[in-house]
Write a protein that holds these residues in place. Structure first.
Motif, short mmCIF file in Angstrom:
data_model
loop_
_atom_site.label_atom_id
_atom_site.label_comp_id
_atom_site.label_asym_id
_atom_site.label_seq_id
_atom_site.Cartn_x
_atom_site.Cartn_y
_atom_site.Cartn_z
N ARG A 22 0.85 -1.18 0.00
CA ARG A 22 0.00 0.00 0.00
C ARG A 22 0.89 1.23 0.00
N ILE A 23 0.70 2.08 -0.96
CA ILE A 23 1.50 3.29 -1.07
C ILE A 23 0.69 4.44 -0.48
N VAL A 24 1.30 5.09 0.51
CA VAL A 24 0.64 6.21 1.16
C VAL A 24 1.56 7.42 1.02
N GLU A 25 1.04 8.46 0.42
CA GLU A 25 1.81 9.69 0.29
C GLU A 25 1.53 10.57 1.49
N ARG A 26 2.60 11.07 2.05
CA ARG A 26 2.45 11.98 3.20
C ARG A 26 3.21 13.26 2.91
N LYS A 27 2.60 14.34 3.23
CA LYS A 27 3.23 15.63 3.01
C LYS A 27 4.13 15.93 4.20
N VAL A 28 5.38 16.23 3.90
CA VAL A 28 6.32 16.59 4.95
C VAL A 28 6.16 18.07 5.22
#
Length: 87
Positions: free
Chosen positions: A28-34
């Motif tokens: 599962r690819i989860v994009e998170r904003k840094v």
């Protein structure tokens, strides 16, 4: 031997040989904003070199302020790197 009985057995055994039971996990690819705090996005200003330095003390004060400004930037950059690496 009866070919009609033997042929389906051969086909079934060939098909079961191609069957796999290994399960492949789906990643599962989860994009998170840094989010980098604004306080880490600017460094201390570089001190202005004096046009006329009268004593060695004046030069020493400038060098100390210059080193402090550089250390401030290195410290903030290291903090940003830790935030990005943690993601």
């Amino acid at each position: 031997m009866n070919v009609r009985i033997l042929l389906p057995l051969i086909i079934v055994s060939a098909l079961t040989g191609c069957q796999t039971i290994k399960e492949v996990p789906v990643k599962r690819i989860v994009e998170r904003k840094v989010e980098v705090p604004k306080s880490l996005l600017s460094c201390s200003a570089e001190p202005v070199a004096g046009s006329v330095w009268i004593t060695q003390r004046d030069v020493a004060r400038y060098l100390v302020q210059l080193a402090a400004a550089g250390e401030d930037c290195r410290t903030k950059l290291a903090a940003v790197k830790r935030l990005v690496d943690a993601q």
